[in-house]
Write a protein that holds these residues in place. Structure first.
Motif, short mmCIF file in Angstrom:
data_model
loop_
_atom_site.label_atom_id
_atom_site.label_comp_id
_atom_site.label_asym_id
_atom_site.label_seq_id
_atom_site.Cartn_x
_atom_site.Cartn_y
_atom_site.Cartn_z
N LEU A 187 0.80 -1.21 0.00
CA LEU A 187 0.00 0.00 0.00
C LEU A 187 0.84 1.27 0.00
CD1 LEU A 187 -2.93 -1.04 2.36
CD2 LEU A 187 -3.00 -0.75 -0.12
N LYS A 188 2.09 1.18 0.40
CA LYS A 188 2.96 2.36 0.30
C LYS A 188 3.88 2.30 -0.91
CE LYS A 188 6.25 0.58 3.78
NZ LYS A 188 7.59 0.67 3.20
N ALA A 189 3.69 1.27 -1.75
CA ALA A 189 4.58 1.08 -2.90
C ALA A 189 4.51 2.24 -3.90
CB ALA A 189 4.25 -0.24 -3.61
N ALA A 190 3.33 2.82 -4.08
CA ALA A 190 3.20 3.93 -5.03
C ALA A 190 4.04 5.12 -4.58
CB ALA A 190 1.74 4.33 -5.19
N ALA A 191 3.97 5.45 -3.29
CA ALA A 191 4.77 6.56 -2.78
C ALA A 191 6.25 6.27 -2.91
CB ALA A 191 4.41 6.83 -1.32
N VAL A 192 6.64 5.03 -2.63
CA VAL A 192 8.06 4.66 -2.76
C VAL A 192 8.53 4.84 -4.20
CG1 VAL A 192 9.67 2.71 -2.67
CG2 VAL A 192 8.04 3.07 -0.81
N TYR A 193 7.73 4.37 -5.15
CA TYR A 193 8.11 4.48 -6.56
C TYR A 193 8.24 5.94 -6.97
CZ TYR A 193 8.15 3.90 -11.61
OH TYR A 193 8.51 3.95 -12.94
N ASP A 194 7.28 6.77 -6.59
CA ASP A 194 7.31 8.18 -6.97
C ASP A 194 8.52 8.89 -6.37
OD1 ASP A 194 4.97 7.69 -8.32
OD2 ASP A 194 3.67 8.67 -6.84
N ILE A 195 8.88 8.54 -5.15
CA ILE A 195 10.05 9.15 -4.52
C ILE A 195 11.33 8.72 -5.24
CG2 ILE A 195 11.44 9.21 -2.40
CD1 ILE A 195 8.73 9.02 -0.87
N TYR A 196 11.42 7.46 -5.61
CA TYR A 196 12.57 7.02 -6.41
C TYR A 196 12.66 7.82 -7.71
CZ TYR A 196 14.34 2.86 -3.97
OH TYR A 196 14.95 2.00 -3.08
N GLU A 197 11.53 8.06 -8.36
CA GLU A 197 11.54 8.82 -9.60
C GLU A 197 12.17 10.20 -9.39
OE1 GLU A 197 10.21 8.38 -13.16
OE2 GLU A 197 11.22 6.64 -12.30
N ARG A 198 11.80 10.86 -8.32
CA ARG A 198 12.36 12.19 -8.07
C ARG A 198 13.86 12.10 -7.76
NH1 ARG A 198 7.03 12.98 -6.39
NH2 ARG A 198 7.30 12.11 -4.31
N ALA A 199 14.25 11.05 -7.04
CA ALA A 199 15.68 10.87 -6.75
C ALA A 199 16.46 10.60 -8.02
CB ALA A 199 15.86 9.73 -5.75
N PHE A 200 15.91 9.79 -8.91
CA PHE A 200 16.60 9.50 -10.17
C PHE A 200 16.73 10.75 -11.03
CE2 PHE A 200 14.72 4.92 -10.02
CZ PHE A 200 15.70 4.53 -9.13
N LEU A 201 15.66 11.55 -11.09
CA LEU A 201 15.70 12.76 -11.90
C LEU A 201 16.71 13.77 -11.37
CD1 LEU A 201 11.87 13.17 -12.49
CD2 LEU A 201 13.58 12.84 -14.28
N ALA A 202 16.97 13.74 -10.08
CA ALA A 202 17.89 14.70 -9.47
C ALA A 202 19.34 14.22 -9.47
CB ALA A 202 17.47 14.99 -8.03
N ASP A 203 19.57 12.98 -9.86
CA ASP A 203 20.93 12.41 -9.82
C ASP A 203 21.81 13.10 -10.86
OD1 ASP A 203 23.25 10.88 -9.88
OD2 ASP A 203 22.20 8.97 -9.74
N PRO A 204 22.88 13.79 -10.46
CA PRO A 204 23.70 14.49 -11.43
C PRO A 204 24.59 13.57 -12.25
CG PRO A 204 24.66 14.70 -9.25
CD PRO A 204 23.34 14.00 -9.07
N PHE A 205 24.68 12.30 -11.88
CA PHE A 205 25.60 11.38 -12.54
C PHE A 205 24.94 10.46 -13.56
CE2 PHE A 205 27.30 12.24 -8.27
CZ PHE A 205 28.47 12.88 -8.63
N HIS A 206 23.60 10.40 -13.57
CA HIS A 206 22.90 9.52 -14.49
C HIS A 206 21.67 10.23 -15.04
CE1 HIS A 206 24.98 6.67 -11.73
NE2 HIS A 206 25.24 6.05 -12.86
N HIS A 207 21.48 10.16 -16.36
CA HIS A 207 20.26 10.72 -16.96
C HIS A 207 19.10 9.75 -16.72
CE1 HIS A 207 17.74 13.09 -19.57
NE2 HIS A 207 17.34 11.95 -20.11
#
Length: 226
Positions: A187-207
Motif C-alpha cells: 500500500l505504500k509502494a506507489a509513494a516509494v516508486y514516486d520518490i525514487y523517480e524524483r531521486a533518479f531525476l535529481a541524480d547528477p551522474f545519471h540521466h
C-alpha cells in the motif's frame, strides 16, 4: 534496464530504476510477519536510539562473521532522522557470496538471527534474516546487487528532502490505517516508486527520462523535484 525505444529516440532510465510492481510484497507479507521472532509493532515517531540499535547489531554481526563482512549499512526508515517508522532496524549486509550460506549463516543463527526468506530481488540472490532484540531485518547480498544500492539511495534522499519525508510518512500512516498492516508494504509502494523517480531525476551522474506510474503524466513526478 536502459534502452527502451520511444518515438524519435531512445528512452534512458537510471541504472537503479525498476518498473512499478503494485503487489510485489503480497506473497511475502504474511510470512514476513509470522516467521520473525518479534512483531514489527506500529509506526511511531522517530527515535534517536535506533541509531544505537544499529550500532549494536552491526557490532554483533562483525564479531560473529567478521571475515565475511564487506559492508554493513543502516537503511530504511529507522535510518532517517525525523521519519516515522516501525521500530525495526533494517540492515543491508554484503558478503563475498550470499549463496555460500555455510560461510555466514550458521554463526549468525547461533548468535540469534533467524532465516525467514531465500529469494531474489531485482534478479540478485537475497537472504532475509531477523533478530529478536534489537528487532532487526537483516538483508544479505553479494557484491554488486542492485537492491542495496537502491536502499542506500532512497535512505540518503529521504534524509536530505523534507517534502518527500513527509510524503512517505503520510503514506506509511495511510497504509496502516487502510488494512491494519496486512498489506503495509504494497500500500505504500506507489509513494516509494514516486520518490525514487524524483531521486533518479535529481541524480547528477545519471540521466533519467521520467517513468511515471501507469496512468500518471510525467509532469506529476517531474514537477515535484526537491
Amino acid at each position: 534496464m536502459d534502452g527502451s525505444s520511444r518515438e524519435g529516440g531512445t528512452m534512458t532510465t537510471h541504472p537503479l530504476w525498476l518498473s512499478f510492481a503494485a503487489e510485489a510484497n503480497a506473497r511475502r507479507q504474511g510470512q514476513r510477519i509470522a516467521d520473525r521472532q518479534t512483531p514489527p509493532g506500529p509506526v511511531r515517531e522517530h527515535d534517536a536510539r535506533w541509531r544505537d540499535d544499529f550500532i549494536e547489531v552491526g557490532r554483533l554481526i562483525a564479531d560473529t562473521i567478521g571475515d565475511q563482512v564487506i559492508e554493513i549499512r543502516h537503511v530504511g526508515s529507522t535510518a532517517v532522522p525525523g521519519l516515522a517508522a516501525k521500530p525495526v532496524i533494517d540492515i543491508d549486509l554484503t558478503v563475498p557470496d550470499v549463496e555460500d550460506e555455510g560461510a555466514y549463516l550458521p554463526p549468525l543463527e547461533a548468535a540469534g538471527f533467524r532465516l525467514i526468506f531465500r529469494d531474489a530481488m531485482a534478479g540478485d540472490p537475497h537472504r532475509h534474516l531477523t533478530l529478536a532484540r534489537p528487532n532487526t531485518n537483516l538483508h544479505v547480498w553479494s557484491p554488486g546487487a542492485v537492491e542495496p544500492l537502491r536502499h542506500a539511495l532512497f535512505t540518503e534522499w529521504l534524509g536530505a528532502n523534507a517534502s518527500d519525508r513527509e510524503r512517505y510518512g503520510a503514506a506509511k500512516t495511510a497504509a496502516v490505517e487502510a488494512t491494519g498492516g496486512e498489506r503495509y508494504n504494497d500500500l505504500k509502494a506507489a509513494a516509494v516508486y514516486d520518490i525514487y523517480e524524483r531521486a533518479f531525476l535529481a541524480d547528477p551522474f545519471h540521466h533519467h527520462d521520467p517513468q511515471p506510474r501507469p496512468g500518471l503524466p510525467a509532469s506529476v513526478v517531474d514537477g515535484n523535484r526537491t
